[in-house]
Each structure stands twice: as C-alpha cells, then as structure tokens.
Design an enzyme around this catalytic site. Sequence first.
Site, PDB file in Angstrom:
ATOM      1  N   GLY A 137       0.881  -1.190  -0.041  1.00  0.00           N
ATOM      2  CA  GLY A 137      -0.072  -0.062  -0.163  1.00  0.00           C
ATOM      3  C   GLY A 137       0.776   1.279  -0.070  1.00  0.00           C
ATOM      4  O   GLY A 137       0.552   2.498   0.374  1.00  0.00           O
ATOM      5  N   GLY A 138       1.999   1.105  -0.522  1.00  0.00           N
ATOM      6  CA  GLY A 138       3.206   2.220  -0.367  1.00  0.00           C
ATOM      7  C   GLY A 138       3.551   2.633   1.182  1.00  0.00           C
ATOM      8  O   GLY A 138       3.359   1.793   1.794  1.00  0.00           O
ATOM      9  N   SER A 227       5.504  -4.750  -2.491  1.00  0.00           N
ATOM     10  CA  SER A 227       4.966  -3.346  -2.822  1.00  0.00           C
ATOM     11  C   SER A 227       5.643  -2.376  -1.789  1.00  0.00           C
ATOM     12  O   SER A 227       6.873  -2.444  -1.391  1.00  0.00           O
ATOM     13  CB  SER A 227       3.670  -2.952  -2.868  1.00  0.00           C
ATOM     14  OG  SER A 227       3.160  -2.040  -3.617  1.00  0.00           O
TER      15      SER A 227
END
Length: 534
Positions: A137-138, A227
């Site tokens: 989710g960054g 991510s």
Amino acid sequence: MADLDRRSLLAAAGATAALTAPGLALAQSAPIARTAHGRVSGYRNGDILGFKGIPYGADTAETRFAAPKPPRSWRGVKACTAFGPMAPQPASGANSGYLPDRAFTTDDTSEDMLKLNVWTPGLDGKRRPVLVWIHGGGFINFSANSDLYDGTHLAAFGDAVVVSMNHRLNSFGYLYLAELGPESERGEFADSGNTGMLDLVLMLQWVRDNIAAFGGDPDCVTIWGQSGGGAKCSVLMAMPAARGLFHRVMTMSGQQVTVTPPEMATETARKILTQAGVSTPAELKRLTRDQLIAASRGVYYGPVLDGRSLTRHPFEPDATPLSADVPLIMGNTHDETRLLIGPSDPALFDLKWEDVPAKLTRAIQSYMGQMSPEAVTAWYRDKYPAYSPSEVFFAATTALRSWRAQIIQADRRAVQPGASTWVYQFDWKSPAMGGKWGAPHCADIPFYFRNTREMPTMTGGGEDTLALAETMSTALLNFARTGNPNGAGVPDWPKYDSPGRVTMQWDTVSRATPDPRGEERRLVGLIPYRQPGT
C-alpha cells in the site's frame, strides 16, 4: 483462566463462538502465551495456533509525530483473536475485482493500531524460523488485516512462525515537521519523518523479546514484504536502529533506492499545514484523526533522510553496507502495471496504436527521461512484434515505472563484497477475468503464502496452482532457515551477479535464466532514474 478480566472474558467468549465457523476446529481451551507485557489468549485452527491484535506499542495518539512507545502492561489474559484496527488512511478507491473483496477496507481505523498477529504450530519452546510480513500500500494505505496475508498454511507447511502487523502510514508516519514551527518546539518533532519506520523497529524489538514464547527463534528472523512492504524492508536495511533485529530479507515488487530529502519533505509539510489551516506543527498535532487525514491528501509520503533514523539512502550511491551480510531475495512480476495502472482506465486493455504514445505520456512521463513516447512505442514494436498496443503499453510502463529500481538495487548488491542476493521474476499468468491481468502486481503473494485456492479472483483457484505454490513457498522457507533458497523441491537458483544476472522465472515450469529481459534492461538503463517522491 480464573483471572480473566470481564472485558477479555467477553471477547474470549465471542471468539469461541466464532471458532464454530467452517474451517475452524472448535477448541476445548484457548492457547495462552506470555509476553513481556502480559498474557494473551488465541485460537486453534487445525494444527495452527493463531493470535491476532497483540499490542506491540502504545496508542500512537499519545505519540503523534513522535517515536512509538512500548505498550502498557496488562493484568489477566488479553483475548487476541481478532485483527486490531487499521492505521488511519484515505479511502483506497474502488476494488479492481482482482484483489479479494475484503482485502483492504477503511471501516475500522484508529491511531491505536500498533498490533501484530502470530501464526505458530506450537507454544512448545521449539526454535522455528520466523517470517515477519510487512504489508503493501506504499507508505499511505492498506493493512495486514487481509485473508490474502493469512499465515496459517505457510506456518503449517513450513513448521514456521508467521508474523504480520499494522503501523503508522501517510502523514501519521512520514510527515517531516522537524524544520518547521518555533525553534523551542522542534525537538518534539525530530523523528516525525520516520515514525512509521520506527514503529517497525519497535515491532522487531517485540519479536526479538517475545517470539520464543510462540515457538519462534529470535535469531532466525526474515522480514519480507510486497510493494510498499518491500520498500519498507529495503529502508530497514539502512536503519542503524534495526541492525541485528532481522537476518534475511525478501522484497516483492517493492524497492527503495533513495528516500526523501529533508528539503522536499519540509515543502510537503508546509503544504499540509496550509491545507489544514494551521501555522505550526503543534496545532497540527491537536487536529482530530479525520481532520488530519482530510488535510493530508494529494502528496507523496515516504521515509525521510532526517540524519537520525536514516543517515544515508538505502541503495544510493551503492547498496547500504549496514546490511551487506544479510542475505537478500528481490523480485518483481512480469506485468506489474496491469494492476497498478490498469484499473484506473479500462480502455488501456483495448488500445489502438495511435493511442499508445498519449497514454504513455499520461502514465509515465517522468520515467521516460529524454525518450519520447513515440520512440518508446517504436522500440517495443520492433523488439516484440507480436505484442498488441495494450501489451506494449503495459510492458513499457512496467519496465520503466516498476522494474527499474529492482535492477539498480540488484546490480549494486551484485558488486558488494560479501553480499548474497537472489532475484526472481514472477511470470505465471492468471486465468482470472479471461486472463486480462497477466502476471500483475500482487500476483506472487498467494503463492508464497500458499493461499492460492483461497484467492480465486487472483489465481482462478485451480488445483494447478498448488505445485507452483509449493515450489515458491519451499524456496522462501529454505531461505528463512538457512539464508539460501536452494534445496530439495526448488530448481537450481544461482546467486545474482554481474554480468550473468541469473533470475529465477516462476511459472508452471520454473527455471533460472541469465538476464531474461536483457534488452529491456539495457533500454531502461539509458534513462536516469529518480525514486518516486524523491
């Protein structure tokens, strides 16, 4: 269990009722583990014991924009059978239909989110490898509260302990306020640019001090994430405070070459102050959670080169020497941007040739350097004549936007004395939704977790996914145990070096291949790289 307090007793009773749901074995007695701050009760799921929502830090409303504190100790037995709240965050947008429906919601958020989850085969004093999962989710969105990240199958298959957690995000975790406001108040905000990372350090300290009570080995800890979670792992490799708290690293579609310079981070903070209608960090601290989220939109958040938690970039100008002796696996998926960009514009899956340059400009203008979108399109048409216009778009955006940082990090590790590095590329194409997603961002997660059948929107849910899941999770578990992914059940996987650049290609038939996308690697190497947000 006579000393259960009333609130914990009610929670435990509710959890016992929940255990009658399909797939969960009704427990005769809840497992209880002792942590440094108090005892916790969990639940049984077949041969695996689960604990969810264990506090590893105090309510961050008490330490907003400051380093976290350990949790307060409690009396009795705390029922830990349900996920804790998510970190405050803006709504993440519509679901693509690929990720599971319950993967990422924002219904339950709180600043009191420093909670972790443990899946273990037993509270028996055995020293099992520990795999600490950091969610994606960054640095802005999402949480560990997803069935996608359920550690039951991985813990059972590998006789391992799996841990996941929530931590501060966006302005709560990465708003650098140390250079704003009255000089007399700045010390209070000295750590504000990296509080989300300091949460993860505190979590790893909890693992070091408590995981033995859950059957884990505190001297055999692997951090891994996808991510934004992979990026956080890369940053932890460069944080002196995290040194010695982990012993292996795996990053999945998440690299972090550089972090945000303090000058840029300060400009972001000024913008947030303006949007919030306040003039000092102290006033910002007094906003409600929802007011701060409303004021925090429209900017990039990420770790800051603050001279305290971070004194250098993780992989610039070279790989951080702090973790040169820590074995590292890094990987990406073949079609990252089909999920990263595709859901925002359905037309991208049915482009005409005349559409491609304009779409490239809109999607990756800052990543193309001096190359024109027409030149990028022509290059891909020449090298991959069978590609459709949409396939060219997704190939180019994946290589320039999502893959480039991994190349930089892998190449810099390859020349670092004493470093052990392995690289993979996930090539297996999902049949879901007619195959439109290919091998997109997030596609490798259910395979490493052995949750392929539970994630039909991602994998199709077919039995054919089990063999690949077994190979990939075996490689991960080998790595967690020994620092090397090789062993029985895994194709020979040489270390990544230069110029060979051998890369494991995960697919129905997996194989290690020298430099499998060499021409694309050389193309993107012509373009100066700048980390998003920095």
